[in-house]
Each structure stands twice: as structure tokens, then as C-alpha cells.
Write a protein that holds these residues in place. Structure first.
Motif, PDB file in Angstrom:
ATOM      1  N   LEU A 152      -8.030   7.913  -6.290  1.00  0.00           N
ATOM      2  CA  LEU A 152      -8.958   7.296  -5.349  1.00  0.00           C
ATOM      3  C   LEU A 152      -9.130   8.126  -4.078  1.00  0.00           C
ATOM      4  O   LEU A 152     -10.104   7.946  -3.354  1.00  0.00           O
ATOM      5  CB  LEU A 152      -8.464   5.893  -4.964  1.00  0.00           C
ATOM      6  CG  LEU A 152      -8.302   4.887  -6.121  1.00  0.00           C
ATOM      7  CD1 LEU A 152      -7.713   3.583  -5.597  1.00  0.00           C
ATOM      8  CD2 LEU A 152      -9.639   4.631  -6.793  1.00  0.00           C
ATOM      9  N   SER A 158      -2.670   5.900  -6.096  1.00  0.00           N
ATOM     10  CA  SER A 158      -3.887   6.095  -5.302  1.00  0.00           C
ATOM     11  C   SER A 158      -4.433   7.513  -5.379  1.00  0.00           C
ATOM     12  O   SER A 158      -5.457   7.805  -4.759  1.00  0.00           O
ATOM     13  CB  SER A 158      -3.603   5.743  -3.837  1.00  0.00           C
ATOM     14  OG  SER A 158      -2.582   6.591  -3.319  1.00  0.00           O
ATOM     15  N   PHE A 170       0.943   4.262  -2.714  1.00  0.00           N
ATOM     16  CA  PHE A 170       0.806   5.670  -2.332  1.00  0.00           C
ATOM     17  C   PHE A 170       1.943   6.510  -2.903  1.00  0.00           C
ATOM     18  O   PHE A 170       1.726   7.574  -3.487  1.00  0.00           O
ATOM     19  CB  PHE A 170       0.789   5.817  -0.811  1.00  0.00           C
ATOM     20  CG  PHE A 170      -0.471   5.306  -0.163  1.00  0.00           C
ATOM     21  CD1 PHE A 170      -1.661   5.261  -0.853  1.00  0.00           C
ATOM     22  CD2 PHE A 170      -0.460   4.876   1.156  1.00  0.00           C
ATOM     23  CE1 PHE A 170      -2.829   4.791  -0.250  1.00  0.00           C
ATOM     24  CE2 PHE A 170      -1.617   4.399   1.766  1.00  0.00           C
ATOM     25  CZ  PHE A 170      -2.794   4.369   1.058  1.00  0.00           C
ATOM     26  N   SER A 198      -0.584  11.168   1.116  1.00  0.00           N
ATOM     27  CA  SER A 198      -0.747   9.719   1.252  1.00  0.00           C
ATOM     28  C   SER A 198       0.587   9.003   1.446  1.00  0.00           C
ATOM     29  O   SER A 198       0.643   7.943   2.082  1.00  0.00           O
ATOM     30  CB  SER A 198      -1.481   9.149   0.038  1.00  0.00           C
ATOM     31  OG  SER A 198      -0.760   9.408  -1.149  1.00  0.00           O
ATOM     32  N   LEU A 255       0.833  -1.212   0.000  1.00  0.00           N
ATOM     33  CA  LEU A 255       0.000   0.000   0.000  1.00  0.00           C
ATOM     34  C   LEU A 255       0.861   1.253   0.000  1.00  0.00           C
ATOM     35  O   LEU A 255       0.577   2.223  -0.716  1.00  0.00           O
ATOM     36  CB  LEU A 255      -0.928  -0.015   1.217  1.00  0.00           C
ATOM     37  CG  LEU A 255      -2.003  -1.105   1.219  1.00  0.00           C
ATOM     38  CD1 LEU A 255      -2.773  -1.090   2.536  1.00  0.00           C
ATOM     39  CD2 LEU A 255      -2.954  -0.924   0.053  1.00  0.00           C
TER      40      LEU A 255
END
Length: 481
Positions: free
Chosen positions: A262, A259, A254, A275, A250
Motif C-alpha cells: 500500500l 502495508s 507496518f 514504515s 497500525l
């Protein structure tokens, strides 16, 4: 056992492949920051031009506004009002966003060729820049070539990569006064500028994209292996490591900008611009269960170890919760607490804490694979993430090879954990086998002893009974008794 051996060989093969990639990526030179100077030369485009970093060639101005683009003396005005910042070949550090929310960067592009060239102006890192615009101006007239920001849909990017890249065209024997506008709304404002031909840009970013996909696949494979092995052997340490690797995946997404689309319009403090910092907190939070479980077998001061772990993890959890607050509350919190600095401090403390206890495990329990694995995972990070500028500015810098070094480092630990688990299980099975053989021998001995006792006792009883029956006056009652 055959399956485990094959998995171990696969892991070794992956490590060798990744090492080759990391060494290839790590062989780049980095120059220290220097004060901004007037550009020694403009960017010259000729028949052999392919790509050039322009971080040390631009003049930086933080006082310019869009209204000033109509100035006929704009070039001289920028030279007069230029801002001193820190520049090197790899990056331009503009300072904290509260002091430098936007900046204008100027240079000249001169085409000495007899044909026109289609170029791409890009901000390579796409980490500490939230808006990127490209202008050209001449005699009080400006032209806007394009604009990209965090909220821009990926389908609207001029180029199909997660970078701020805007195409421009320069005519034969022409000179463009190139002006780049950059904005930042969180943390440190930083840009990494370059100019490339369209084909060079495409080739370079295809390689980078494939590299990112490769990293993602490696992390996913390592994660699946950890969960599978953890389930097969009921080994919590490997399961916790799998959870930690998910957080790295993740964090990887980021930091590369996957991302951004999103996380826009979420209504909370978390968005594309911050992020990457949230990803650092997330990976740190997921690391503690794995390391605490790993250190259970190492003799240490349990109270000090647990209190330190709980304090750091609690701080990380509180910091993560700040990003999930409504945006208005997040802005208030962030106005008083520098969350990127908190992330840096916690990360530095975690690295020191991990490496110290790894040395302690080597000293106390002769466990060497911890210092080997964590050293491989963290030393590249330590070597490249910390930059102290004279401003001063402290930044976290994670290059693409960092995530691979994590995977390799933790894979090393996993191989040794698996080896230790197999050896321990084999010894356990051998011990159980020996105990079973010993118990079987004891059982046979006891059965034989009981048989002998029963035989002797019953024989004596029957002989006595027979004797009473054979008397001249048989004593039947006594014999029956």
C-alpha cells in the motif's frame, strides 16, 4: 453491573491466555554478537534435515557485483574479500545502509541424501532488508532462483507469507554454492537467514501467521472494549487508550509488512522500508493524551510535567511530518537527521518518563496499578529491543510478544481504572442517595413546622375576628380586617 462484571471476567480470561502465549514465545535463548568467522561447516542436507539458521555460517562480502558472478574462482575471491560484520544465531548486522547498501552472503549447501530436496531460503524478519535475491554458481556460471523486494506485489511472492523466501532444489549427492544478495535503502541493514524444507517452512509460517492474526484480534478486541467503556461511562481516559491501541494496531501492520504494497509509489518519504519507524512515532504520539489524562489525579509539578510532555510530543509530530514530505525533500532531511535514532531516543525517554511517574504515583497517591501495567507492557520491550554492538549500533527490536505485552499491560490498567470508576460511581450514588434522604427529611420537617405555624396563626386570627363580631356593638370593619 452484570455486563461490566462479564466484561471484566472476559478481560481476565484474555490476560491468562495471553500470558501463556507470551511465556511460550519468551523461552528462547539469544547469544551475543560475535565477529564473523569462516563457517565451521556447510549446511548439510540429509533425510532428517528440517530447518537451520545460517547466520553464523555465511561469509559476507560487500565488494561483489553481479559482473563478478562469472568468475571461475568466485569462492576463493569471496574468501579473500570477505567483510567483517557482526553475526549471531539470530541476526547478521551489516551496518548503516549508507555504508552497506548491499551485501552478498555465501555458504555451501551439501546434499548427502540419495534423493533431491526442495528447500526454501528465507530472510525471516523482513524488517531491515529491502531486496532479497538467491543465486547459485559453479565454474563461472550463475543461476538466479528468485528475487523479492518491497515493491513486489504480494501475489508475486513465491510463498504466501510476508517473508523474503525463495524456493530452490538440490539434487541427490549435489553441492550448491549458495549466494544471497541483500539490499537496504533506509536505516540499518540487517538480515536473518535460514534454510528449511518446504514443509517445515510452511508449518512454521502458518503458526506465525496465525499468531499475528491472534495478536491483531486481541488488539482489536481491547480497542473496542476501551471505546465502548469510554462511551458508556463518559470516561476520556479509556477513549484515549482506545486511540492509542489503534496506533499499536497500525504499528503492528507496518512491522509485519502488511502495508508494504500500500505504501509503494506514494510520492512521499513514507514507504515500506521505513514504515516500521513511522509506526513507532505514531504510537508514541498517540500515547501522550492517554498518559496525561491518566496522571491528572496524581499530585505532581504540573508545569514540569506538561512542558516535558509537549516537548516530546512536538518532536514526535515534527518527525512524523518529515515522512509525509515529498520524497526528494525527505531524502534531504534524512541526510542530516537520523530519524531512526530520533525514534530510539524519544522511545527511551518516553519509557523512562512513564515509569518514573508511575513510581511517583505509587509513592504519592498509593496508585500501584500504573507501575504494574506499564511494567508488564514495557519490561519485555526493554529486555529485547536494545542491542549495543561494538560498531556501535543501536537498534529497536520488537518481537511478536511485544505487542501482546502492550495489550496485556494496558488491559491491567484498564481493569483497575474500571474498578476505580465503578467504586467511585457507587460511592457517588450512595452519597446522592443519602443527600436525597436527608433533603426529604428536612422537607418533611419544614412542612410540618410551616403547617403548625399556619395552624396556630389562622386559629388566633379567627378567634379574634369572632370576638369582635360577638361584642355588644360588633366591630365588623375590624373583624374583616
Amino acid at each position: 453491573m452484570k455486563i461490566i462484571q462479564q466484561a471484566s471476567r472476559l478481560l481476565h480470561l484474555l490476560i491468562l491466555s495471553i500470558l501463556g502465549l507470551c511465556i511460550g514465545q519468551g523461552c528462547t535463548s539469544h547469544q551475543g554478537p560475535t565477529l564473523a568467522q569462516s563457517p565451521a561447516s556447510s549446511v548439510v542436507i540429509d533425510a532428517g534435515f528440517s530447518t537451520q539458521r545460517i547466520n553464523k555460517q555465511v561469509r559476507v562480502c560487500t565488494k561483489l557485483t553481479e559482473k563478478d558472478l562469472t568468475r571461475k574462482d568466485l569462492e576463493a575471491w569471496i574468501e579473500k574479500n570477505k567483510t567483517q560484520v557482526y553475526q549471531n544465531e539470530d541476526v547478521i548486522t551489516l551496518g548503516h545502509f549508507r555504508q552497506t547498501p548491499e551485501a552478498w552472503l555465501y555458504t555451501q549447501v551439501i546434499n548427502v541424501d540419495n534423493v533431491s530436496h526442495q528447500l526454501v531460503v528465507d530472510e525471516f524478519n523482513h524488517v531491515r532488508c529491502d531486496k532479497f535475491e538467491v543465486y547459485t554458481f559453479k565454474d563461472g556460471v550463475s543461476k538466479k532462483w528468485g528475487s523479492i523486494e518491497r515493491s513486489t506485489r504480494f501475489s508475486d511472492y513465491p510463498n504466501p507469507f510476508f517473508t523474503y523466501a525463495i524456493p530452490i532444489i538440490i539434487q541427490p549427492k549435489d553441492t550448491l554454492n549458495l549466494l544471497i544478495h541483500s539490499e537496504r535503502h533506509y536505516g540499518t541493514h540487517e538480515v536473518n537467514l535460514g534454510i528449511s524444507t518446504s514443509q517445515t517452512y510452511l508449518n512454521k509460517h502458518i503458526y506465525i501467521f496465525l499468531n499475528q492474526i491472534f495478536q491483531f484480534i486481541i488488539l482489536v478486541i481491547c480497542t473496542l472494549i476501551m471505546f465502548v467503556l469510554g462511551a458508556i461511562y463518559r470516561y476520556k481516559t479509556m477513549t484515549y487508550l482506545g486511540a492509542y491501541l489503534i496506533s499499536l494496531i497500525l504499528s503492528n501492520l507496518f512491522s509485519f509488512g502488511f502495508s508494504d504494497s500500500l505504501l509503494k509509489n506514494t510520492g512521499v518519504g513514507l514507504w515500506g522500508g521505513n514504515s516500521a519507524t513511522f509506526g513507532v512515532f505514531l504510537s508514541l504520539f498517540s500515547f501522550f493524551p492517554f498518559f496525561v489524562e491518566l496522571m491528572k489525579v496524581i499530585p505532581k509539578n504540573e508545569r514540569v510535567f506538561n512542558v516535558t510532555a509537549h516537548l516530546m510530543r512536538g518532536t514526535i509530530l515534527l518527525s512524523m511530518c518529515c515522512y509525509l514530505l515529498p520524497k526528494s525533500l525527505f531524502d534531504i532531511v534524512y541526510a542530516h537527521i537520523d530519524l531512526p535514532l530520533v525514534a530510539f531516543i524519544i522511545l527511551a525517554l518516553n519509557l523512562i518518563w512513564t515509569l518514573l511517574y508511575s513510581f511517583w504515583a505509587l509513592y504519592k497517591a498509593k496508585v500501584y496499578y500504573l507501575i504494574l501495567g506499564f511494567g508488564f507492557a514495557y519490561v519485555p520491550l526493554l529486555a529485547q529491543m536494545i542491542v549495543f554492538n561494538a560498531q556501535p549500533t543501536i537498534l529497536l527490536r520488537t518481537h511478536q510478544s511485544s505487542y501482546i505485552s502492550y495489550a496485556v499491560g494496558f488491559t491491567i490498567i484498564t481493569i483497575y481504572l474500571l474498578r476505580q470508576q465503578l467504586i467511585s460511581r457507587k460511592k457517588h450514588e450512595e452519597s446522592i442517595k443519602e443527600i436525597k434522604e436527608s433533603m426529604e427529611a428536612i422537607r418533611k420537617t419544614e412542612v410540618e413546622a410551616i403547617g403548625r405555624d399556619l395552624h396556630d396563626s389562622v386559629s388566633n386570627t379567627l378567634v379574634s375576628a369572632l370576638g369582635y363580631l360577638q361584642l355588644k356593638t360588633p366591630q365588623i370593619d375590624v373583624s374583616q380586617k
